[in-house]
Design an enzyme around this catalytic site. Structure first.
Site, mmCIF file in Angstrom:
data_model
loop_
_atom_site.group_PDB
_atom_site.id
_atom_site.type_symbol
_atom_site.label_atom_id
_atom_site.label_comp_id
_atom_site.label_asym_id
_atom_site.label_seq_id
_atom_site.Cartn_x
_atom_site.Cartn_y
_atom_site.Cartn_z
ATOM 1 N N GLY A 111 6.856 -0.857 11.522
ATOM 2 C CA GLY A 111 7.193 -0.896 10.096
ATOM 3 C C GLY A 111 6.164 -1.686 9.317
ATOM 4 O O GLY A 111 5.317 -2.366 9.880
ATOM 5 N N GLY A 113 4.747 -4.492 7.944
ATOM 6 C CA GLY A 113 4.955 -5.931 8.124
ATOM 7 C C GLY A 113 4.172 -6.758 7.126
ATOM 8 O O GLY A 113 4.380 -7.963 7.001
ATOM 9 N N ARG A 114 3.257 -6.126 6.436
ATOM 10 C CA ARG A 114 2.463 -6.882 5.448
ATOM 11 C C ARG A 114 2.105 -5.962 4.273
ATOM 12 O O ARG A 114 1.052 -6.110 3.668
ATOM 13 C CB ARG A 114 1.186 -7.392 6.082
ATOM 14 C CG ARG A 114 0.489 -6.270 6.780
ATOM 15 C CD ARG A 114 -0.897 -6.346 7.057
ATOM 16 N NE ARG A 114 -1.110 -5.285 8.053
ATOM 17 C CZ ARG A 114 -2.191 -5.063 8.677
ATOM 18 N NH1 ARG A 114 -3.219 -5.781 8.443
ATOM 19 N NH2 ARG A 114 -2.295 -4.086 9.538
ATOM 20 N N LYS A 134 -1.099 -4.013 0.156
ATOM 21 C CA LYS A 134 -1.264 -4.427 1.555
ATOM 22 C C LYS A 134 -1.700 -5.899 1.552
ATOM 23 O O LYS A 134 -2.693 -6.242 0.913
ATOM 24 C CB LYS A 134 -2.329 -3.530 2.200
ATOM 25 C CG LYS A 134 -2.455 -3.671 3.697
ATOM 26 C CD LYS A 134 -3.319 -2.539 4.241
ATOM 27 C CE LYS A 134 -3.678 -2.754 5.691
ATOM 28 N NZ LYS A 134 -4.601 -1.705 6.185
ATOM 29 N N ASP A 146 2.426 -13.160 9.178
ATOM 30 C CA ASP A 146 2.649 -13.848 7.903
ATOM 31 C C ASP A 146 2.722 -12.902 6.713
ATOM 32 O O ASP A 146 2.943 -13.325 5.589
ATOM 33 C CB ASP A 146 1.547 -14.892 7.669
ATOM 34 C CG ASP A 146 0.158 -14.259 7.610
ATOM 35 O OD1 ASP A 146 0.052 -13.014 7.713
ATOM 36 O OD2 ASP A 146 -0.826 -15.006 7.466
ATOM 37 N N ARG A 197 -3.591 0.226 -1.862
ATOM 38 C CA ARG A 197 -4.000 1.427 -1.131
ATOM 39 C C ARG A 197 -3.273 2.651 -1.668
ATOM 40 O O ARG A 197 -2.098 2.574 -2.022
ATOM 41 C CB ARG A 197 -3.664 1.228 0.344
ATOM 42 C CG ARG A 197 -3.886 2.451 1.179
ATOM 43 C CD ARG A 197 -3.954 2.099 2.640
ATOM 44 N NE ARG A 197 -2.642 1.874 3.232
ATOM 45 C CZ ARG A 197 -2.479 1.567 4.525
ATOM 46 N NH1 ARG A 197 -3.526 1.457 5.317
ATOM 47 N NH2 ARG A 197 -1.279 1.377 5.004
ATOM 48 N N ASP A 269 1.167 4.906 15.250
ATOM 49 C CA ASP A 269 1.597 4.413 13.935
ATOM 50 C C ASP A 269 0.443 4.421 12.939
ATOM 51 O O ASP A 269 0.651 4.220 11.750
ATOM 52 C CB ASP A 269 2.195 2.999 14.045
ATOM 53 C CG ASP A 269 1.253 2.024 14.729
ATOM 54 O OD1 ASP A 269 0.827 2.312 15.859
ATOM 55 O OD2 ASP A 269 0.929 0.986 14.133
ATOM 56 N N ASN A 270 -0.766 4.643 13.424
ATOM 57 C CA ASN A 270 -1.920 4.724 12.527
ATOM 58 C C ASN A 270 -2.427 6.154 12.406
ATOM 59 O O ASN A 270 -3.583 6.386 12.055
ATOM 60 C CB ASN A 270 -3.043 3.812 13.032
ATOM 61 C CG ASN A 270 -2.642 2.345 12.999
ATOM 62 O OD1 ASN A 270 -1.787 1.955 12.219
ATOM 63 N ND2 ASN A 270 -3.250 1.548 13.850
ATOM 64 N N ASP A 279 -5.323 3.183 7.897
ATOM 65 C CA ASP A 279 -5.312 1.890 8.591
ATOM 66 C C ASP A 279 -6.677 1.520 9.138
ATOM 67 O O ASP A 279 -6.930 1.510 10.343
ATOM 68 C CB ASP A 279 -4.222 1.838 9.676
ATOM 69 C CG ASP A 279 -2.869 1.494 9.053
ATOM 70 O OD1 ASP A 279 -2.817 1.329 7.818
ATOM 71 O OD2 ASP A 279 -1.886 1.377 9.786
HETATM 72 P P1 AMP Z 1 -1.989 -2.240 12.222
HETATM 73 O O1 AMP Z 1 -2.919 -3.177 12.868
HETATM 74 O O2 AMP Z 1 -2.252 -2.028 10.778
HETATM 75 O O3 AMP Z 1 -1.823 -0.956 12.912
HETATM 76 O O4 AMP Z 1 -0.556 -2.987 12.276
HETATM 77 C C1 AMP Z 1 0.319 -2.929 13.368
HETATM 78 C C2 AMP Z 1 1.652 -3.569 13.000
HETATM 79 O O5 AMP Z 1 1.489 -4.972 12.817
HETATM 80 C C3 AMP Z 1 2.253 -3.062 11.706
HETATM 81 O O6 AMP Z 1 3.646 -3.014 11.869
HETATM 82 C C4 AMP Z 1 1.842 -4.106 10.706
HETATM 83 O O7 AMP Z 1 2.695 -4.147 9.595
HETATM 84 C C5 AMP Z 1 1.949 -5.372 11.540
HETATM 85 N N1 AMP Z 1 1.084 -6.444 11.015
HETATM 86 C C6 AMP Z 1 -0.270 -6.500 11.046
HETATM 87 N N2 AMP Z 1 -0.720 -7.629 10.467
HETATM 88 C C7 AMP Z 1 0.364 -8.304 10.038
HETATM 89 C C8 AMP Z 1 0.576 -9.543 9.358
HETATM 90 N N3 AMP Z 1 -0.445 -10.318 8.978
HETATM 91 N N4 AMP Z 1 1.851 -9.904 9.099
HETATM 92 C C9 AMP Z 1 2.889 -9.140 9.447
HETATM 93 N N5 AMP Z 1 2.768 -7.965 10.093
HETATM 94 C C10 AMP Z 1 1.527 -7.547 10.385
HETATM 95 MG MG MG Z 2 -1.088 0.217 11.111
#
Ligand code: AMP
Ligand code: MG
Length: 497
Positions: A111, A113-114, A134, A146, A197, A269-270, A279
């Site tokens: 989901g 997360g940021r 983002k 965070d 984005r 997820d990407n 992503d």
């Molecule tokens: P990604 O690296 O964009 O594919 O992210 C993978 C997962 O990690 C996703 O669910 C993001 O929302 C979560 N995520 C990445 N960086 C952060 C962050 N700084 N804080 C919270 N969630 C994160």
């Molecule tokens: Mg991602």
């Protein structure tokens, strides 16, 4: 079937809905029309961006804003809105739910997360697009993160995604970047930033996986219908959707290969249902050609190496197929059809790849020996440590052979290439159609980030301007074509979000 209400959970856990006074009644106007927020609560958590200390605008993409029918406001209002301190009128901020396979392992809940989706607009081209912040603070999906982003990845995504668009390759885009005036802790203290984005949607393979894995078939069906309506109205049912996603992904990956792009984290997820590059994390464009090139610091096994990308795209499609099948009553027939659809993808990738690389060496017609001709060049490029971009761009001039450690190795290939060109009535000009001269080289991106951290955005703006016209020769930009000198080579790129 019980489906968790993330809207309620999010409000309970965070209680950070936008207070009324935050709502922007200001100069910035965005004509929102939010279809995703109208879906059931199981699809997302209502979540406002979390305000930051001192928003400051870095860049705003006027061309893209026009396409989205956004009227920019004064710079203060824009900074407030694009750092997440004020909610533009009509926005309905949500964090989207999804899951996914990360490096082959299923993670049942990821989901946003940021990130938060502010809403959607329908552009002047009739296309519906998401507008997402983002780095906008924690959400119910943040796990231990965070919810923030630091300036480096924000600028990297801004420059590389816009460069990708200028190359003509489907991608999410960058509407704005803003500083937060806050510190984010990564390898050390870093300046925080928020990226805005834009995507034709943020539907991922993982969006389907989460409902399939939980057996939430009503949501899975609803999502399937939504995806078809939004992206592939001609597609019939789940298997029709699978076919359309396959075609879009097979086209996208061949385009990445043709410009030496390495995504770096092709987790499910990407992987966008719309077939856009999405992503941008530890992604990079290759300098010296080698099929095993990997930049991502977390990709120890080289799962997402340059030449593995087509295979991974097939693997990801198989995960989508597995998810989509769950909603079909006649499982046996669906499995058979899905298998046929997925099994056709490698061939399709190969054909798309051939078409792209034929163009890169100037061919407009197809002959049986073309595959060997192209792979013969690539093999010599790998052995000769030739620069991917500069070699293709220079084909036909002496500058091409100069790319090789042993120029004589190239001469042998050139002879067979010229013989093949003789059989072309009107060969393509290799310097225009398929071979860019400017790509976002990794060492320049790193230099740009290092300068920006010190408050100097000159290289950021220069890269953005030059990369907007990747096929055109541009005066005073020769330095941006150069591969890195030995001491400039970037060996690893960090997710570092
Ligand atoms: P990604 O690296 O964009 O594919 O992210 C993978 C997962 O990690 C996703 O669910 C993001 O929302 C979560 N995520 C990445 N960086 C952060 C962050 N700084 N804080 C919270 N969630 C994160
Ligand atoms: Mg991602």
């Amino acid at each position: 079937m019980f489906e968790r209400d993330y809207a309620r959970d999010g409000a309970i856990r965070y209680g950070i809905r936008a207070p009324k006074e935050y709502v922007c009644g200001m100069t910035l106007t965005i004509p929102f029309d939010n279809s995703y927020a109208r879906l059931p609560n199981a699809f997302f958590a209502r979540q406002s961006p979390v305000p930051v200390r001192a928003p400051k605008m870095i860049v705003f993409n006027d061309d893209l804003a026009r396409l989205l029918r956004i009227s920019p406001g004064d710079v203060q209002d824009m900074a407030q809105a694009f750092a997440g301190n004020s909610i533009p009128e009509g926005a309905e901020p949500i964090a989207q739910l999804y899951s996914g396979h990360q490096f082959g392992q299923y993670n049942p809940q990821l989901g946003d997360g940021r990130a938060v989706l502010l809403g959607e607009t329908v552009g002047t081209d009739g296309m519906r697009r998401d507008i997402q912040l983002k780095g906008s603070g924690p959400t119910p999906f943040s796990r231990r993160g965070d919810g923030r982003a630091w300036l480096g990845p924000v600028l990297r995504e801004y420059v590389v995604s816009e460069a990708m668009h200028a190359l003509g390759i489907p991608t999410t885009r960058a509407l704005a970047a803003a500083e937060t005036g806050e510190t984010v802790f990564r390898e050390g203290p870093m300046p925080g930033a928020v990226l805005t984005r834009v995507a034709t949607s943020h539907l991922r393979v993982g969006t389907f996986q989460v409902f399939a894995a939980r057996g939430q078939l009503d949501s899975l069906k609803r999502l399937t219908d939504y995806a078809i309506t939004r992206h592939y109205p001609e597609a019939e049912g789940p298997m029709g959707l699978l076919r359309s996603v396959r075609d879009a992904q097979a086209s996208l990956i061949a385009q990445w290969m043709s410009v030496g792009f390495i995504h770096g984290v092709m987790n499910t997820d990407n992987c966008s249902i719309a077939g856009e590059t999405i992503d941008y994390g530890p992604c990079a464009f290759m300098d010296t050609y080698h099929p095993n090139t990997v930049f991502s610091s977390i990709d120890q096994m080289g799962r997402y190496a340059y030449s593995n990308q087509p295979d991974i795209a097939v693997w990801n499609l198989a995960q989508l197929a597995t998810s989509l099948i769950q909603q079909v009553d006649d499982k046996e027939a669906a499995v058979e059809e899905a298998t046929e659809i997925v099994h056709a993808m490698p061939d399709m990738l190969q054909q798309n790849w051939l078409t792209r690389f034929r163009a890169k060496i100037g061919l407009t017609t197809a002959e049986d020996g073309d595959l060997e001709l192209i792979t013969g060049l690539l093999k010599r490029m790998a052995e000769g440590q030739a620069d991917f971009t500069n070699t293709f761009r220079a084909l036909g001039s002496d500058a091409a052979r100069d790319q090789f450690l042993d120029p004589a190795a190239f001469d042998g290939w050139e002879e067979s290439w010229r013989a093949r060109l003789e059989r072309e009535a009107t060969p393509l000009d290799v310097t225009t159609a398929a071979n860019p001269t400017f790509i976002p080289r990794n060492h320049r991106i790193e230099q740009m980030i290092q300068a920006a951290v010190k408050g100097d955005y000159a290289l950021f703006h220069r890269l953005s301007a030059v990369l907007a016209r990747p096929y055109d020769e541009q005066a005073g930009a020769a330095d941006l074509k150069r591969p890195p000198a030995k001491n400039e080579v970037v060996h690893a790129t960090f997710c570092g979000t």
